[in-house]
Design an enzyme around this catalytic site. Structure first.
Site, short mmCIF file in Angstrom:
data_model
loop_
_atom_site.label_atom_id
_atom_site.label_comp_id
_atom_site.label_asym_id
_atom_site.label_seq_id
_atom_site.Cartn_x
_atom_site.Cartn_y
_atom_site.Cartn_z
N GLU A 141 38.42 -10.69 16.76
CA GLU A 141 37.79 -9.45 17.19
C GLU A 141 36.37 -9.33 16.63
O GLU A 141 35.43 -8.98 17.34
CB GLU A 141 38.64 -8.25 16.75
CG GLU A 141 39.86 -8.00 17.59
CD GLU A 141 39.51 -7.58 19.01
OE1 GLU A 141 38.48 -6.92 19.22
OE2 GLU A 141 40.27 -7.93 19.92
N HIS A 165 35.14 -13.23 24.00
CA HIS A 165 36.48 -13.78 23.77
C HIS A 165 36.69 -15.05 24.60
O HIS A 165 37.23 -16.04 24.12
CB HIS A 165 37.55 -12.75 24.14
CG HIS A 165 37.87 -11.76 23.08
ND1 HIS A 165 38.22 -12.10 21.79
CD2 HIS A 165 37.91 -10.39 23.11
CE1 HIS A 165 38.47 -11.00 21.08
NE2 HIS A 165 38.28 -9.96 21.86
N HIS A 214 31.79 -7.96 24.85
CA HIS A 214 32.86 -8.27 23.89
C HIS A 214 33.95 -9.11 24.57
O HIS A 214 34.42 -10.11 24.01
CB HIS A 214 33.42 -6.96 23.37
CG HIS A 214 34.61 -7.11 22.47
ND1 HIS A 214 34.51 -7.10 21.09
CD2 HIS A 214 35.93 -7.29 22.74
CE1 HIS A 214 35.71 -7.25 20.56
NE2 HIS A 214 36.60 -7.36 21.54
N GLU A 215 34.34 -8.71 25.77
CA GLU A 215 35.42 -9.43 26.46
C GLU A 215 35.00 -10.84 26.87
O GLU A 215 35.76 -11.80 26.74
CB GLU A 215 35.87 -8.64 27.70
CG GLU A 215 36.29 -7.21 27.43
CD GLU A 215 37.34 -7.12 26.33
OE1 GLU A 215 38.16 -8.04 26.18
OE2 GLU A 215 37.34 -6.11 25.61
#
Length: 266
Positions: free
Chosen positions: A198, A135, A131-132
């Site tokens: 997100e 980003h 997920h990070e």
């Protein structure tokens, strides 16, 4: 002259439009990639100078292992889903009971030990790191900074700011970069991005972890753990920078078939 300035500003802003990976969402980018990575490196060094780096060899090895596998997946994009970032990857574990993690531009990944009781397994940690990294791949930090620039000084002034020196702008916007990627302030468990960003990171992250050999279905379990660990009253979804837990889990379930196409157990 005023009309000419407005036209020039609009032209600059249009030229700064990009497309997010996987989702194809239109993005405005007033921050160049080299500058973004420079600010990421500055923020990374600042975080490490203030926080206690873990000395637990087992935990450090786990973060390094999972991080390297996710990074390798990021560097070999399937088809044209995204451009290989060619980051100079680094992975650090911070010994702090805070459920947080982030990936700074340029591939500087930081994981706080406080998130490990929530992730629990290697695949669970892959959910968070994926997920990070998503980003960073989607340049959400630079996008958020660009939005802030326009909101604070207006479109014309933001366009003029494009001509400022990299060093000068880096100093001015470093705090914004750190806040944008969660290094300066934590909201909830993951980065304080917009709900759209997100959700985008969730979707891209599923593909990353699947390509890295981790079962993307583990994401449902991790977010259920996140929901169980949440404390205090919850905000209405439309007031939050994050999707509601139920919405997030429902979206992840909906995206799982897409991610499973890339899953090869290792």
């Amino acid at each position: 002259m005023r009309s000419l300035s407005i036209l020039c500003a609009l032209a600059a802003l249009l030229a700064a439009c990009e497309t997010a990976p996987v989702t194809g969402r239109s993005q405005m980018m007033l921050v160049g990639e080299s500058e973004e990575r420079q600010m990421g490196l500055q923020a990374y060094r600042e975080v490490l100078s203030k926080e206690q780096v873990s000395e637990d060899s087992k935990t450090n090895a786990l973060v390094e292992k999972v991080g390297r596998r996710i990074a390798a997946a990021a560097e070999r994009p399937p088809g044209d889903l995204w451009r290989a970032p060619r980051f100079r990857w680094e992975f650090k574990t911070i010994d702090k009971n805070e459920p947080n993690a982030f990936c700074l531009p340029g591939g500087k990944v930081v994981v706080y030990t406080g998130i490990l009781p929530i992730t629990r397994t290697e695949a669970g940690l892959a959910v968070v790191i994926g997920h990070e990294v998503a980003h960073a791949l989607a340049r959400h930090g630079a996008e958020r900074m660009s939005d802030q620039m326009v909101a604070q000084v207006g479109a014309t002034a933001a366009a003029v700011a494009l001509s400022a020196t990299v060093t000068g702008r880096s100093r001015a916007y470093l705090p914004a970069m750190m806040a944008a990627v969660g290094a300066g302030a934590t909201y909830g468990y993951i980065l304080p991005m917009s709900r759209a960003q997100e959700s985008e990171a969730d979707r891209i992250g599923l593909i990353l972890m699947a390509m890295a050999g981790y079962d993307p279905r583990e994401a449902v379990t991790v977010w259920e753990h996140m929901r169980a660990a949440s404390t205090g009253p919850r905000k209405a979804e439309w007031l939050s920078t994050h999707p509601a837990d139920t919405t997030r889990i429902a979206d992840i379930r909906r995206w799982l078939p897409e991610a499973m196409k890339y899953y090869r157990p290792q």
